[in-house]
Design an enzyme around this catalytic site. Structure first.
Site, PDB file in Angstrom:
ATOM      1  N   HIS A 141      -7.516  -3.338   9.356  1.00 55.80           N
ATOM      2  CA  HIS A 141      -6.164  -2.799   8.650  1.00 55.80           C
ATOM      3  C   HIS A 141      -6.558  -2.828   7.111  1.00 55.80           C
ATOM      4  O   HIS A 141      -7.757  -3.017   6.589  1.00 55.80           O
ATOM      5  CB  HIS A 141      -4.841  -3.725   8.649  1.00 55.80           C
ATOM      6  CG  HIS A 141      -4.427  -4.062  10.240  1.00 55.80           C
ATOM      7  ND1 HIS A 141      -3.211  -3.348  10.258  1.00 55.80           N
ATOM      8  CD2 HIS A 141      -4.909  -4.403  11.157  1.00 55.80           C
ATOM      9  CE1 HIS A 141      -2.885  -3.659  11.920  1.00 55.80           C
ATOM     10  NE2 HIS A 141      -4.184  -4.275  12.167  1.00 55.80           N
ATOM     11  N   GLU A 171      -7.579  -7.719   7.429  1.00 58.54           N
ATOM     12  CA  GLU A 171      -7.379  -6.776   6.372  1.00 58.54           C
ATOM     13  C   GLU A 171      -8.662  -6.416   5.420  1.00 58.54           C
ATOM     14  O   GLU A 171      -8.942  -7.422   4.640  1.00 58.54           O
ATOM     15  CB  GLU A 171      -6.167  -7.278   5.557  1.00 58.54           C
ATOM     16  CG  GLU A 171      -4.863  -7.768   6.295  1.00 58.54           C
ATOM     17  CD  GLU A 171      -4.282  -6.434   6.384  1.00 58.54           C
ATOM     18  OE1 GLU A 171      -4.232  -5.460   6.011  1.00 58.54           O
ATOM     19  OE2 GLU A 171      -2.982  -6.669   7.118  1.00 58.54           O
ATOM     20  N   TYR A 173       3.266 -13.791   6.439  1.00 57.84           N
ATOM     21  CA  TYR A 173       4.647 -13.506   6.416  1.00 57.84           C
ATOM     22  C   TYR A 173       4.687 -12.951   8.078  1.00 57.84           C
ATOM     23  O   TYR A 173       3.774 -12.473   8.616  1.00 57.84           O
ATOM     24  CB  TYR A 173       4.893 -12.044   5.768  1.00 57.84           C
ATOM     25  CG  TYR A 173       3.953 -11.028   6.023  1.00 57.84           C
ATOM     26  CD1 TYR A 173       4.709  -9.856   6.977  1.00 57.84           C
ATOM     27  CD2 TYR A 173       2.642 -10.846   5.300  1.00 57.84           C
ATOM     28  CE1 TYR A 173       3.585  -8.890   7.109  1.00 57.84           C
ATOM     29  CE2 TYR A 173       2.171  -9.706   5.552  1.00 57.84           C
ATOM     30  CZ  TYR A 173       2.574  -8.568   6.494  1.00 57.84           C
ATOM     31  OH  TYR A 173       1.733  -7.418   6.770  1.00 57.84           O
ATOM     32  N   ASN A 209       2.043  -1.913  15.265  1.00 58.14           N
ATOM     33  CA  ASN A 209       1.792  -3.252  15.308  1.00 58.14           C
ATOM     34  C   ASN A 209       3.327  -4.022  15.379  1.00 58.14           C
ATOM     35  O   ASN A 209       3.181  -5.159  14.882  1.00 58.14           O
ATOM     36  CB  ASN A 209       0.950  -3.488  14.083  1.00 58.14           C
ATOM     37  CG  ASN A 209       0.162  -4.931  14.168  1.00 58.14           C
ATOM     38  OD1 ASN A 209      -0.187  -5.363  15.436  1.00 58.14           O
ATOM     39  ND2 ASN A 209       0.107  -5.546  13.147  1.00 58.14           N
ATOM     40  N   GLY A 257      -1.374   4.410  10.583  1.00 62.80           N
ATOM     41  CA  GLY A 257      -1.749   5.738  10.222  1.00 62.80           C
ATOM     42  C   GLY A 257      -2.445   5.771   8.484  1.00 62.80           C
ATOM     43  O   GLY A 257      -3.241   6.858   8.480  1.00 62.80           O
ATOM     44  N   ASP A 258      -1.738   5.131   7.583  1.00 59.21           N
ATOM     45  CA  ASP A 258      -2.244   5.182   6.340  1.00 59.21           C
ATOM     46  C   ASP A 258      -3.115   4.218   6.038  1.00 59.21           C
ATOM     47  O   ASP A 258      -3.286   3.874   4.987  1.00 59.21           O
ATOM     48  CB  ASP A 258      -0.885   5.147   5.423  1.00 59.21           C
ATOM     49  CG  ASP A 258      -0.107   3.862   5.486  1.00 59.21           C
ATOM     50  OD1 ASP A 258      -0.513   2.963   6.478  1.00 59.21           O
ATOM     51  OD2 ASP A 258       0.745   3.738   4.813  1.00 59.21           O
ATOM     52  N   GLU A 259      -3.803   3.876   7.069  1.00 59.81           N
ATOM     53  CA  GLU A 259      -4.980   2.778   6.633  1.00 59.81           C
ATOM     54  C   GLU A 259      -6.176   3.143   7.508  1.00 59.81           C
ATOM     55  O   GLU A 259      -6.467   2.692   8.487  1.00 59.81           O
ATOM     56  CB  GLU A 259      -4.310   1.065   7.297  1.00 59.81           C
ATOM     57  CG  GLU A 259      -3.250   0.707   6.501  1.00 59.81           C
ATOM     58  CD  GLU A 259      -2.672  -0.479   6.968  1.00 59.81           C
ATOM     59  OE1 GLU A 259      -3.343  -1.009   7.895  1.00 59.81           O
ATOM     60  OE2 GLU A 259      -1.765  -0.910   6.572  1.00 59.81           O
TER      61      GLU A 259
END
Length: 312
Positions: A224, A306, A284, A184, A124-126
């Protein structure tokens, strides 16, 4: 096939804007007797949360609201009806439709052409991806017949664009959905049996899974923010350690990631990631990710892109 993937990635013009959100936590306070004044702490916490959300809300100025996005998608469908079809794959926790724009010279028909999907706003914050995907759709509409690249894509690919997978999270200005679940991390995973609990799965995740039962996508990319790199499977490892964990089609995935990175000037010059690409588990490890599930369960080659260091 490689040309089609290349053209799709090359057609996405990326921009960087907005600034990262910053916030500091509140301080503890004790009364004269040495015990914590809980009413004071609760007031401070409430004020902090209000202030934090206000800062995030300021960052969101200029972005489309969910209502704006819905109107933009429907407006696109009316304006570009000759090469598009608008449909919903389901609803979010709060009942917001997950709208998709299909773009093709024969929308809604089955053809011997690759189906490709773009998914934005998984977190939501992307939100940068949701804006870019509207730009992409409108660019294809405006340039069909006029531009050889736009014409090639529309005539030879069934392109499906989901600008926002997580509209509730966008409204809340946070990563997770309305249930505060990271979407995700919510898909079935080869190394994480806990994700096999169907009853715990979120409606947005179920919508994506049903979508891929209906349409056999060849390729996919999810957009993202927070870094600048093209990420490819595997995202996790069997021993849960951080190291390069190649999938059976590792060479193909590296090719696709390189095609995208090379078309993005800043990404390809990354000092953190060689060539601007990375194996997910080498960066990661995560479990329950969408890209690994796409590949394992549906044979769909998905990259996680990204696209901006700054999320907002």
């Amino acid at each position: 096939m490689k040309l089609i993937f290349s053209l799709l990635f090359l057609s996405l013009k990326l921009v960087s804007f907005f600034h990262p959100a910053t916030a500091r936590g509140g301080e503890r306070s004790f009364n004269a007797s040495g015990f914590m004044d809980h009413s004071f702490v609760n007031r401070r916490r409430h004020l902090f949360e209000e202030d934090h959300f206000r800062k995030l809300d300021n960052l969101a100025q200029g972005y489309m609201t969910n209502s704006d996005l819905e109107m933009a998608v429907k407006s696109f469908g009316q304006r570009c009806a000759n090469i598009s079809r608008i449909y919903s794959i389901g609803k979010s926790v709060w009942g917001v439709p997950l709208w998709v724009m299909e773009i093709s010279d024969k929308p809604g028909e089955e053809e011997a052409e690759p189906a490709f999907k773009f998914v934005g706003n998984v977190h939501g914050d992307e939100p940068v991806g949701r804006e870019l995907l509207l730009f992409l759709a409108n660019w294809l509409c405006d340039n069909y017949i006029k531009d050889p690249l736009a014409t090639l894509i529309v005539n030879n690919v069934h392109l499906h664009i989901l600008p926002s997978m997580n509209p509730d999270g966008f409204s809340l200005r946070r990563r997770g959905n309305a249930n505060n679940i990271d979407l995700n991390r919510d898909f079935p995973d080869q190394f994480s049996p806990v994700n096999d609990d169907v009853d715990a799965r979120q409606p947005e995740t179920k919508a994506i899974m049903s979508w891929l039962e209906d349409i056999h996508f060849t390729g996919s990319a999810s957009l993202h923010g927070g870094a600048l790199v093209a990420n490819y499977p595997w995202d996790g490892t069997q021993d849960k350690r951080k190291n390069y964990y190649a999938c059976p089609d590792d060479d193909t995935f590296k090719f696709l990631a390189n095609v995208y990175s090379r078309s993005h000037y800043n990404m390809s010059l990354s000092k953190e990631f060689k060539g601007g690409i990375t194996n997910g588990a080498s960066w990661y490890p995560i479990y329950g990710g969408m890209q690994d599930w796409n590949y394992i369960s549906c044979g769909c080659f998905e990259l996680t892109l990204e696209i901006s260091d700054d999320k907002w």
